[in-house]
Motif scaffolding. Structure first.
Motif, mmCIF file in Angstrom:
data_model
loop_
_atom_site.group_PDB
_atom_site.id
_atom_site.type_symbol
_atom_site.label_atom_id
_atom_site.label_comp_id
_atom_site.label_asym_id
_atom_site.label_seq_id
_atom_site.Cartn_x
_atom_site.Cartn_y
_atom_site.Cartn_z
ATOM 1 N N LEU A 47 -28.476 -6.818 10.622
ATOM 2 C CA LEU A 47 -28.410 -5.448 11.139
ATOM 3 C C LEU A 47 -27.139 -5.244 11.952
ATOM 4 C CD1 LEU A 47 -29.836 -2.724 11.158
ATOM 5 C CD2 LEU A 47 -31.094 -3.460 13.169
ATOM 6 N N ARG A 48 -27.082 -5.774 13.155
ATOM 7 C CA ARG A 48 -25.864 -5.865 13.970
ATOM 8 C C ARG A 48 -26.061 -7.102 14.839
ATOM 9 N NH1 ARG A 48 -27.903 -1.066 14.796
ATOM 10 N NH2 ARG A 48 -28.700 -1.737 16.801
ATOM 11 N N VAL A 95 -33.169 3.544 18.289
ATOM 12 C CA VAL A 95 -33.312 2.297 19.057
ATOM 13 C C VAL A 95 -32.947 1.052 18.268
ATOM 14 C CG1 VAL A 95 -35.076 3.264 20.582
ATOM 15 C CG2 VAL A 95 -35.786 1.959 18.581
ATOM 16 N N LEU A 96 -33.083 1.082 16.939
ATOM 17 C CA LEU A 96 -32.878 -0.159 16.193
ATOM 18 C C LEU A 96 -31.831 -0.036 15.082
ATOM 19 C CD1 LEU A 96 -33.731 -3.112 15.621
ATOM 20 C CD2 LEU A 96 -35.407 -2.203 14.008
ATOM 21 N N LEU A 97 -31.985 0.972 14.225
ATOM 22 C CA LEU A 97 -31.142 1.016 13.027
ATOM 23 C C LEU A 97 -29.684 1.308 13.355
ATOM 24 C CD1 LEU A 97 -33.534 2.925 10.579
ATOM 25 C CD2 LEU A 97 -33.337 0.469 10.985
ATOM 26 N N SER A 98 -29.439 2.035 14.437
ATOM 27 C CA SER A 98 -28.054 2.288 14.837
ATOM 28 C C SER A 98 -27.842 1.830 16.272
ATOM 29 C CB SER A 98 -27.736 3.786 14.751
ATOM 30 O OG SER A 98 -28.284 4.465 15.871
ATOM 31 N N ASN A 99 -26.599 1.638 16.638
ATOM 32 C CA ASN A 99 -26.238 1.409 18.037
ATOM 33 C C ASN A 99 -25.501 2.661 18.494
ATOM 34 O OD1 ASN A 99 -25.095 0.823 20.470
ATOM 35 N ND2 ASN A 99 -24.249 -1.158 19.856
ATOM 36 N N ILE A 107 -21.695 3.011 19.357
ATOM 37 C CA ILE A 107 -20.596 2.994 18.383
ATOM 38 C C ILE A 107 -20.906 3.712 17.086
ATOM 39 C CG2 ILE A 107 -19.376 0.908 19.162
ATOM 40 C CD1 ILE A 107 -21.042 -0.655 17.052
ATOM 41 N N ALA A 119 -19.760 -2.282 23.105
ATOM 42 C CA ALA A 119 -20.274 -3.011 21.951
ATOM 43 C C ALA A 119 -19.182 -3.939 21.431
ATOM 44 C CB ALA A 119 -20.695 -2.035 20.853
ATOM 45 N N ARG A 141 -32.495 -8.490 20.846
ATOM 46 C CA ARG A 141 -32.759 -7.641 21.996
ATOM 47 C C ARG A 141 -34.263 -7.395 22.187
ATOM 48 N NH1 ARG A 141 -31.886 -1.165 21.598
ATOM 49 N NH2 ARG A 141 -33.148 -0.625 23.394
ATOM 50 N N PHE A 142 -35.008 -7.392 21.087
ATOM 51 C CA PHE A 142 -36.433 -7.075 21.174
ATOM 52 C C PHE A 142 -37.315 -8.322 21.256
ATOM 53 C CE2 PHE A 142 -34.395 -3.428 19.130
ATOM 54 C CZ PHE A 142 -34.799 -2.431 19.997
ATOM 55 N N ALA A 169 -28.762 -7.220 17.665
ATOM 56 C CA ALA A 169 -29.629 -6.032 17.622
ATOM 57 C C ALA A 169 -31.112 -6.387 17.552
ATOM 58 C CB ALA A 169 -29.259 -5.155 16.425
ATOM 59 N N GLU A 208 -26.315 -4.967 23.328
ATOM 60 C CA GLU A 208 -27.383 -4.303 22.570
ATOM 61 C C GLU A 208 -28.580 -3.994 23.480
ATOM 62 O OE1 GLU A 208 -27.968 -3.152 19.511
ATOM 63 O OE2 GLU A 208 -26.076 -3.656 18.532
#
Lengths: 222, 81
Positions: free
Chosen positions: A56-57, B65-69, B72, A100, A63-64, A60, A93
Motif C-alpha cells: 500500500l505505502r 484513513v487507509l487507502l490514501s495518505n 501527499i 511523508a 500504523r494500525f 501504512a 503514517e
C-alpha cells in the motif's frame, strides 16, 4: 532503563537496534506488533525494514498494528520514540510526525555511507551530539525522500524541528536536505539513515551512530 | 455485481519520480504524445448488489484513513457498473 524495540512482520533491523540499545547502556526489550503491551519500557524504537512488505505505502499498514495504538498513546504523554527508516515512515503514517517519505527522486534504492549533520541536539535521542556535528552512518532505502507542504516545512524550520540534514548532494530529493525531524514536543524523532548500523567500527562506517543510544540513556537518567 | 473504484493520485505539487520515469521511457520508445505522466493507484472493491449510500460513505472513510495518505495524495471514489 528499558528501551523497547518493535518487530513488525518484515522488520529487518530490530536485532541491530537492540544491540545498539545495549551498547548505549540500556536494556533492550523486544516488543511484538500484535501485542499492545509496551512491557513498562521507558522509550520505544521503531526499527528499519519492510514492515508488511511495504504494501500500500511504506508504514501504512503497520500504523494500525495493536502495538502502535499503545505507542501513539505513550508518545502523546511524552515517552521518547525513535523511528529509523521504515520506523520513520510508520511515525509519519501514524501522524506522530508531519510529512511523508516518498520514492527517492532518482528511483534507485540507495545503500551507502552518508554524511549527515546533527542540527538539533536538544531531543532525548540527539543530546550526545554537538549541534552542527557531522557523522557518517549508513543510508539504505528506496523511499526516503521527505516531502511536506510549504506551511509544514516553514513550521519545522521555524521551530528548529529538523534534527538532521544530509551533507553534500541531496541523496533522495528530500526537501531542505531533511534526514530527520522531531515533533512539536521534541520526544518523537524520525530519522532516515541508520545509526544502529554504525555503533562499531568493525561492522559500520564509524561508531558515531552510538550517540543516539547514549543520548536516550542520558535523557532517562536526568 | 457493482464495483466501487477508488483512484488515488499524488497531489499535483508532490514530485512523482515514477511518472517522470514513465514519461521519459515513452519518449525513448518514440511516443511523442506525453507532455507529462503521473502514476497513481486504483482500488477495485466488489460489493454485493448496488452500493448503498452508507457503503459509499464507509469507502470514503477508508480512502481517507487507509487507502490514501492525505498528506501527499488525493482520492476519488466512484461506482463502476
Amino acid at each position: 532503563m528499558r528501551v523497547g524495540v518493535i518487530t513488525f512482520p518484515g522488520t529487518l533491523d530490530d536485532r541491530d537496534a537492540a544491540r545498539a540499545v545495549v551498547a548505549g547502556g540500556c536494556e533492550a526489550v523486544s516488543l511484538w506488533h500484535a501485542d499492545a503491551d509496551l512491557k513498562n519500557v521507558d522509550a520505544v524504537i521503531l526499527p528499519g525494514g519492510f514492515s508488511y512488505g511495504d504494501y500500500l505505502r511504506c508504514g501504512a499498514i503497520s500504523r494500525f498494528a495493536p502495538v502502535m495504538q499503545s505507542v501513539i498513546e505513550a508518545a502523546g504523554k511524552g515517552m521518547p520514540v525513535l523511528g529509523i527508516c521504515n520506523g520513520f515512515q510508520v511515525l509519519c503514517e501514524s501522524h506522530l510526525l508531519p510529512g511523508a517519505l516518498t520514492r527517492n527522486s532518482d528511483l534507485h534504492f540507495l545503500c551507502r555511507d552518508q554524511e549527515i549533520e546533527i542540527v538539533n541536539n536538544s531531543t532525548p535521542w540527539t543530546s550526545s551530539y554537538k549541534a552542527g556535528e557531522k557523522i557518517v552512518i549508513p543510508l539504505k532505502n528506496g523511499e526516503g525522500s521527505f516531502q511536506c507542504d510549504d506551511k509544514t516545512l516553514a513550521e519545522l524550520e521555524g521551530e528548529g524541528r529538523v534534527i538532521a540534514r544530509y551533507v553534500g548532494q541531496n541523496p533522495n530529493g528530500s526537501r531542505n536536505l531533511i534526514a530527520g525531524i522531531t515533533n512539536a514536543h521534541g520526544n518523537v524523532v524520525g530519522l532516515m539513515p541508520h545509526p544502529e548500523h554504525a555503533i562499531d567500527e568493525l561492522t559500520g562506517p564509524s561508531a558515531a551512530g552510538l550517540g543516539f543510544f547514549t543520548s536516550i540513556l542520558n535523557a532517562m537518567v536526568k | 455485481m457493482a464495483k466501487i473504484v477508488v483512484d488515488v493520485m499524488l497531489k499535483p505539487e508532490i514530485l512523482d519520480p515514477q511518472g517522470n520515469a514513465v514519461a521519459s521511457a515513452l519518449s525513448r520508445l518514440g511516443f511523442s504524445f506525453a507532455k507529462s505522466v503521473r502514476q497513481g493507484k486504483r482500488f477495485e472493491i466488489e460489493v454485493e448488489g448496488e452500493p448503498t449510500a452508507a457503503q459509499l460513505a464507509e469507502v470514503e472513510k477508508a480512502a481517507e484513513v487507509l487507502l490514501s495518505n492525505p498528506v501527499i495524495e488525493n482520492y476519488v471514489v466512484r461506482v463502476e457498473k
